[in-house]
Design a protein around this motif. Structure first.
Motif, short mmCIF file in Angstrom:
data_model
loop_
_atom_site.label_atom_id
_atom_site.label_comp_id
_atom_site.label_asym_id
_atom_site.label_seq_id
_atom_site.Cartn_x
_atom_site.Cartn_y
_atom_site.Cartn_z
N LYS A 32 0.80 -1.24 0.00
CA LYS A 32 0.00 0.00 0.00
C LYS A 32 0.83 1.29 0.00
CE LYS A 32 -3.88 -0.02 0.26
NZ LYS A 32 -4.89 -0.07 -0.81
N VAL A 33 2.11 1.16 0.31
CA VAL A 33 2.93 2.37 0.46
C VAL A 33 3.77 2.60 -0.79
CG1 VAL A 33 4.77 3.46 1.80
CG2 VAL A 33 3.02 2.10 2.97
N HIS A 34 3.72 3.82 -1.31
CA HIS A 34 4.57 4.21 -2.44
C HIS A 34 5.99 4.49 -1.94
CE1 HIS A 34 1.38 4.71 -5.50
NE2 HIS A 34 0.62 5.14 -4.50
N PRO A 35 7.05 4.21 -2.69
CA PRO A 35 7.04 3.65 -4.05
C PRO A 35 7.15 2.13 -4.10
CG PRO A 35 9.25 4.34 -3.50
CD PRO A 35 8.41 4.63 -2.29
N PHE A 36 7.09 1.47 -2.89
CA PHE A 36 7.30 0.02 -2.84
C PHE A 36 6.25 -0.74 -3.65
CE2 PHE A 36 8.80 1.82 1.23
CZ PHE A 36 10.16 1.57 1.08
N CYS A 37 4.99 -0.31 -3.54
CA CYS A 37 3.92 -1.05 -4.20
C CYS A 37 4.06 -1.03 -5.72
CB CYS A 37 2.56 -0.51 -3.77
SG CYS A 37 2.33 1.25 -4.06
N THR A 38 4.47 0.11 -6.26
CA THR A 38 4.63 0.20 -7.72
C THR A 38 5.87 -0.54 -8.20
OG1 THR A 38 5.76 2.31 -7.41
CG2 THR A 38 3.40 2.39 -7.89
N TYR A 39 6.86 -0.70 -7.32
CA TYR A 39 8.08 -1.40 -7.71
C TYR A 39 7.93 -2.91 -7.59
CZ TYR A 39 12.98 -2.84 -7.74
OH TYR A 39 14.17 -3.46 -8.03
N LEU A 40 7.28 -3.37 -6.52
CA LEU A 40 7.16 -4.80 -6.27
C LEU A 40 5.92 -5.42 -6.90
CD1 LEU A 40 8.15 -4.86 -2.48
CD2 LEU A 40 9.57 -5.58 -4.40
N PHE A 41 4.85 -4.62 -7.07
CA PHE A 41 3.57 -5.14 -7.57
C PHE A 41 3.11 -4.34 -8.78
CE2 PHE A 41 3.89 -5.59 -2.96
CZ PHE A 41 3.71 -6.95 -2.78
N ASP A 42 2.05 -4.84 -9.39
CA ASP A 42 1.50 -4.14 -10.55
C ASP A 42 0.76 -2.87 -10.15
OD1 ASP A 42 2.47 -6.10 -12.21
OD2 ASP A 42 0.65 -7.31 -12.09
N SER A 43 0.16 -2.89 -8.96
CA SER A 43 -0.59 -1.73 -8.48
C SER A 43 -0.53 -1.68 -6.97
CB SER A 43 -2.06 -1.81 -8.95
OG SER A 43 -2.73 -2.87 -8.27
N CYS A 44 -1.13 -0.64 -6.41
CA CYS A 44 -1.15 -0.48 -4.94
C CYS A 44 -2.51 -0.85 -4.36
CB CYS A 44 -0.80 0.97 -4.58
SG CYS A 44 0.89 1.43 -5.03
N ILE A 45 -3.30 -1.60 -5.09
CA ILE A 45 -4.63 -2.00 -4.64
C ILE A 45 -4.65 -3.50 -4.39
CG2 ILE A 45 -7.09 -2.09 -5.21
CD1 ILE A 45 -6.61 0.31 -7.04
N LEU A 46 -5.16 -3.92 -3.24
CA LEU A 46 -5.27 -5.35 -2.93
C LEU A 46 -6.24 -6.03 -3.89
CD1 LEU A 46 -5.57 -5.16 0.98
CD2 LEU A 46 -3.59 -5.97 -0.31
N ASN A 47 -5.86 -7.20 -4.37
CA ASN A 47 -6.80 -7.95 -5.21
C ASN A 47 -7.72 -8.79 -4.33
OD1 ASN A 47 -5.47 -10.45 -4.56
ND2 ASN A 47 -3.95 -10.03 -6.17
N HIS A 48 -8.67 -9.48 -4.95
CA HIS A 48 -9.69 -10.22 -4.21
C HIS A 48 -9.07 -11.32 -3.36
CE1 HIS A 48 -13.63 -11.79 -3.23
NE2 HIS A 48 -13.28 -13.00 -3.68
N LYS A 49 -8.12 -12.08 -3.92
CA LYS A 49 -7.50 -13.19 -3.19
C LYS A 49 -6.73 -12.68 -1.98
CE LYS A 49 -5.70 -16.58 -5.46
NZ LYS A 49 -4.76 -17.40 -6.30
N GLU A 50 -6.01 -11.60 -2.13
CA GLU A 50 -5.25 -11.04 -1.02
C GLU A 50 -6.16 -10.55 0.10
OE1 GLU A 50 -1.44 -9.39 -3.66
OE2 GLU A 50 -3.15 -8.08 -3.20
N SER A 51 -7.27 -9.93 -0.27
CA SER A 51 -8.24 -9.46 0.73
C SER A 51 -8.83 -10.63 1.49
CB SER A 51 -9.35 -8.66 0.05
OG SER A 51 -8.83 -7.51 -0.58
N GLU A 52 -9.13 -11.73 0.79
CA GLU A 52 -9.69 -12.91 1.43
C GLU A 52 -8.72 -13.52 2.44
OE1 GLU A 52 -10.86 -15.61 -1.65
OE2 GLU A 52 -12.95 -14.97 -1.54
N ILE A 53 -7.45 -13.64 2.04
CA ILE A 53 -6.43 -14.22 2.92
C ILE A 53 -6.25 -13.38 4.17
CG2 ILE A 53 -3.97 -14.77 3.14
CD1 ILE A 53 -3.97 -15.54 0.20
N MET A 54 -6.20 -12.06 4.01
CA MET A 54 -6.01 -11.17 5.15
C MET A 54 -7.22 -11.20 6.09
SD MET A 54 -4.07 -7.93 3.37
CE MET A 54 -3.77 -7.11 4.91
N PHE A 55 -8.42 -11.25 5.53
CA PHE A 55 -9.63 -11.33 6.36
C PHE A 55 -9.66 -12.65 7.12
CE2 PHE A 55 -14.07 -12.66 6.92
CZ PHE A 55 -14.53 -11.60 7.70
N PHE A 56 -9.35 -13.74 6.43
CA PHE A 56 -9.34 -15.06 7.06
C PHE A 56 -8.30 -15.12 8.19
CE2 PHE A 56 -8.11 -19.66 7.02
CZ PHE A 56 -9.33 -20.15 7.47
N ALA A 57 -7.11 -14.52 7.95
CA ALA A 57 -6.06 -14.49 8.97
C ALA A 57 -6.51 -13.70 10.20
CB ALA A 57 -4.78 -13.88 8.39
#
Length: 276
Positions: A32-57
């Motif tokens: 979620k923090v710039h500039p790490f998210c743009t460098y390591l990931f395609d975007s700074c927005i959580l996708n559906h699978k990531e949101s599910e894993i975090m909610f379950f955790a």
């Protein structure tokens, strides 16, 4: 809910806890923090699978910490971080298998290089076995004892051990003493004080305060209908519940009065000899 004290807040500044929390939050911070998210990931927005894993955790952390009775701040942090890091391995791996491997290696290095700190200070403790406890209670009638009945394999007992050692070092006097009895090796004592020592038992540890050889109070309590009244085994709660500060002052005063009486008797005896 975890109980937070100034002592816990000071301890959490130890590198073990700081790095542990940082590792637990690493994915969401990098995601979620710039500039790490743009460098390591395609975007700074959580996708559906990531949101599910975090909610379950998050759900698992809440239920597991309650089930384990991690109501004290530091054990709560440790348990929460453990499950958060397990979820972190999945999150990093799904983002990129290489990220997952690197994160897992960092977690292992953290455990090896920065283990959880434990109390290494002094203690003033007597370890009892067999009939030693009964004999000491009968022999030292003027002594107040706070006895911990525990099992070496029990997680709550393991967690509480350094705290009880620290309490004994801070409050012990000649007439205010602290002791421990390992119930696995002394089942007759467990039976005498009606403590369930099964793996599912919530009665361990049990703290019992004795005055003049008689039990005055204990924690945790068992209600009249047989239900266990939970007790938080942290430093502040034990000191407050058993009124150790007041008890320490009272015992210290008694020692001074006893010493004063002995001096007066000694002077009186010396004067009597002189008169003769």
């Amino acid at each position: 809910m975890a109980l937070v004290s100034l002592r816990d807040l000071r301890k959490v500044l130890h590198p073990h806890y700081l790095v542990n929390i940082l590792l637990s939050l690493s994915f969401i911070l990098m995601r979620k923090v710039h500039p790490f998210c743009t460098y390591l990931f395609d975007s700074c927005i959580l996708n559906h699978k990531e949101s599910e894993i975090m909610f379950f955790a998050a759900v698992i952390i809440v239920f597991r910490t309650r089930k384990q009775g991690a109501v004290n701040f530091l054990p709560y942090v440790g348990t929460a971080c453990m499950f958060a890091k397990l979820a972190g391995v999945l999150l990093w791996f799904f983002a990129d298998p290489l990220y997952g491997v690197i994160f897992a290696v960092l977690c292992l290095l953290h455990l090896l290089l920065l283990p959880e700190p434990c109390y290494k200070g002094p203690e003033n403790m007597t370890y009892f076995s067999g009939n030693d406890l009964d004999e000491s209670l009968k022999r030292e009638k003027g002594t107040t004892w706070l006895i911990e009945l525990y099992a070496a394999w029990n997680p709550t007992c393991i967690e509480f051990a350094p705290t009880f050692s620290e309490i004994s070092a801070n409050y012990a006097l000649d007439n205010l003493k602290f002791g421990k009895v390992e119930l696995s090796r002394n089942p007759e004592i467990a039976a005498k004080f009606k403590i369930n020592t099964s793996p599912l038992s919530k009665q361990m540890p049990t703290l019992i305060l004795f005055k003049n050889g008689q039990e005055q109070m204990r924690r945790p309590l068992v209600s009249n209908n047989g239900k266990l009244v939970t007790f938080n085994f942290n430093y502040a709660n034990v000191v407050s519940t058993f009124e150790l500060t007041t008890l320490h002052d009272h015992c210290k005063k008694a020692l001074k009065e006893k010493s004063k009486t002995k001096k007066q008797q000694s002077k009186s005896s010396q004067q009597h000899l002189k008169d003769e």
